[in-house]
Design a protein around this motif. Structure first.
Motif, PDB file in Angstrom:
ATOM      1  N   THR A   1       1.274  -1.126   0.105  1.00 47.90           N
ATOM      2  CA  THR A   1      -0.264  -0.257  -0.106  1.00 47.90           C
ATOM      3  C   THR A   1       1.069   1.656  -0.137  1.00 47.90           C
ATOM      4  OG1 THR A   1      -1.609  -1.019   1.157  1.00 47.90           O
ATOM      5  CG2 THR A   1      -1.301   1.080   1.427  1.00 47.90           C
TER       6      THR A   1
ATOM      7  N   ALA B   1      -0.557  -0.231  -4.982  1.00 50.50           N
ATOM      8  CA  ALA B   1      -1.307   0.447  -5.742  1.00 50.50           C
ATOM      9  C   ALA B   1      -1.215   1.405  -5.999  1.00 50.50           C
ATOM     10  CB  ALA B   1      -1.934   0.786  -3.943  1.00 50.50           C
TER      11      ALA B   1
ATOM     12  N   GLU C   1      -8.298  -0.595  -3.569  1.00 47.63           N
ATOM     13  CA  GLU C   1      -6.434  -1.530  -4.144  1.00 47.63           C
ATOM     14  C   GLU C   1      -7.009  -3.196  -3.792  1.00 47.63           C
ATOM     15  OE1 GLU C   1      -4.456  -0.222  -1.215  1.00 47.63           O
ATOM     16  OE2 GLU C   1      -4.259   2.395  -1.448  1.00 47.63           O
TER      17      GLU C   1
ATOM     18  N   GLN D   1      -8.088   0.085 -10.899  1.00 43.21           N
ATOM     19  CA  GLN D   1      -8.741   0.713  -9.638  1.00 43.21           C
ATOM     20  C   GLN D   1      -9.654   1.030  -9.803  1.00 43.21           C
ATOM     21  OE1 GLN D   1      -7.035   2.157  -5.610  1.00 43.21           O
ATOM     22  NE2 GLN D   1      -4.967   0.876  -6.740  1.00 43.21           N
TER      23      GLN D   1
END
Length: 477
Positions: A70, A116, A219, A123
């Motif tokens: 992340t 991410a 994510e 996304q």
RNA sequence: GGCGCGGUAGCCAAGUGGUAAGGCCGGGCUCUGCAAAAGCCCCAUGCGUCGGUUCAAUUCCGACCCGCGCCUCCA
């Protein structure tokens, strides 16, 4: 016999098997947010996931392990700005640190470690699908929210009934929800896309709804979909992620793809307490691996400590626990050494991969393996290992070889590498000099001087261990 | 309040319907200039409390007490 594991969603013990027609076992684990060094609590989860993966592999499954990084959220953006670095430079630095710690702890590298930031198009596409299907809506400021009430199964993982909370103005803790602040239709709706804010600096991306950045939950949905597909075998994470993060992942993916059964199995590990208290910065009990190494513990001792409790029970991490781990590991090493001697093997021949590939026997460790296969019972398995090692009977070379085959595989599954040269921190020059003087005094049988020097060394925080032909210096704990 | 986890010897921690694995610490012994290390031996009639089921419960059921986690972005 397959590995059997407790599943959070069904609350049942279920075997972990390859799905019909599949050749790999897909496993997705929520990875770290790279805004600082991961602490040992984070590593408990990652290490337990590593043991699960290794255990499945020893069991004969081919595992595809995906663990994300992340690298875009409030904390990374704030951290980068505070450090005066670009988001990319900042997260790269902490990603590298994370990898170094993983390596030290003996964690296998996942087959895929998606970032991410590098999956923003995926996304956005997923959010678009949710909007198109009526599961998400765009707010006035260009943020996009997931409409929880459009997902009839929402709450199935955490077993919370959201249908009764349709119009609530307070959350379940009885506190007022400030829904207006986020322009959400319902308090339980969550952000999929966050419109660009001044605080974000340069960290924004284009989307059909304007510039902004993805919400946190999307994510993992997008990355698991990209690398494992709409459905896969197992999803893991810390118990705290069960709600809302994992609940949201299920909702997002199932609503976006229209396919039910996101993850077939949910593997949640309990948290770590430090000296009986929850870890927190204010209590100053947030240990990193580096801090423990600086205290004189080896990463392998830390690993042992982290896995020595059952994954579904919270573990109380203490310095005494680390010392216990040191003694226990030493005991396993001596036991293995004894078997190696009986088998006529060297330590080198005990190299784990070779054992895995060539040996099929479990020897007297068959039961220890069965225990491990049952809900990843690591403490029970360790107990069995010690029980076998404590057996005083003479073993034949043949028996010892079979035992080593079993022990080698189990230790591989646990990720406990024996006979590693863990030097620890090296002693400062003055201590080294005192040790040399004492050794000379001892050789000259000047025991009064030797004792005096030992005392000095001890006072400097080091321990001098004499052997027949030399000595070691170890940092006192 | 909702959902979930747990209470086993000084500490940590498995487990089972038939009478408590293991690690650490501690005690004793052996070895040893000292200190360690190592080896051997010992260390819960007891598994939160109270009831119930049972020939038998720590293990099943019920109630209660206590601790912990999550309940909107903490692994």
């Amino acid at each position: 016999m397959p590995v059997v594991l407790h599943d959070t969603l069904s609350r049942e013990m279920r075997p972990l098997l390859l799905k019909a027609g599949k050749s790999t076992f897909g496993m997705y684990c929520c990875g770290p947010t790279v805004y600082g060094p991961a602490h040992i609590g984070n590593f408990r989860t990652f290490t337990l996931q590593d043991v699960l993966r290794r255990t499945l592999e020893v069991d004969g499954l081919k595992v595809k392990h995906v663990r994300n990084i992340t690298d875009v959220d409030d904390k990374t953006i704030r951290g980068a700005q505070a450090a005066g670095q670009s988001l990319n430079d900042f997260t790269k630095k902490w990603t590298e640190k994370f990898h170094a710690d993983c390596k030290a702890l003996g964690l296998l590298t996942p087959q895929v470690e998606p970032s991410a930031v590098e999956h923003i198009p995926q996304q956005v596409a997923m959010i678009q699908a949710l909007v198109d299907r009526g599961h998400a809506y765009v707010s006035k400021d260009g943020s996009v929210y997931f409409k929880v009430h459009s997902c009839k199964d929402y709450g199935k993982l955490s077993h919370i009934d959201f249908s009764k909370q349709e119009t609530q103005a307070t959350n379940s803790a009885g506190e007022a929800n400030d829904a207006d602040e986020y322009e959400r239709e319902s308090a339980s709706d969550f952000a999929l896309w966050k419109s660009r804010k001044p605080d974000d600096g340069n960290n924004f991306w284009p989307s059909p709804w304007g510039e902004g950045r993805p919400g946190w939950h999307i994510e993992c949905s997008a990355m698991s979909l990209a690398h494992l597909g709409a459905t896969f075998d197992l999803h893991g994470g810390g118990i705290d992620l069960c709600f809302p993060h994992h609940e949201n992942e299920i909702a997002q993916t199932e609503c976006a793809t229209g396919i039910n059964g996101f993850a077939a199995h949910w593997f949640h590990s309990a948290h770590l307490l430090v000296e009986g208290e929850k870890m927190s910065k204010s209590k100053g009990n947030l240990f990193t691996l580096d801090e423990l190494v600086a205290k004189g513990f080896s990463p392998m001792e830390v690993r042992y400590t982290l896995i020595a409790g059952h994954y579904r029970t919270s573990l109380n991490f203490t310095m005494k626990g680390l010392e216990d781990a040191r003694s226990a590991l030493g005991k396993i090493e001596r036991g293995a050494e004894k078997l190696l001697h009986a088998a006529g093997f060297t330590q080198k021949e005990f190299a784990m991969p070779a054992v895995i590939e060539k040996q099929t026997s479990w020897g007297r460790f068959a039961h220890a393996w069965e225990v491990l296969q049952h809900d990843l019972n690591i403490p029970g398995c360790l107990g069995q290992i010690f029980t076998v090692l404590a057996d005083k009977h003479e073993v034949s070379a043949q028996q010892a070889r079979e035992d080593l085959s079993g022990l080698g595989k189990i230790l591989y599954a646990l990720g406990l590498a024996l006979f590693a040269d863990v030097a620890g921190p090296s002693a400062p020059a003055n201590v080294v000099a005192l040790a040399a003087q004492r050794w000379a005094a001892k050789q000259a049988k000047d025991f009064a001087a030797a004792d005096r020097l030992r005392k000095e060394i001890t006072e400097l925080g080091w321990t001098m261990l004499d052997h027949k032909d030399g000595y070691d210096l170890k940092k006192s704990v």
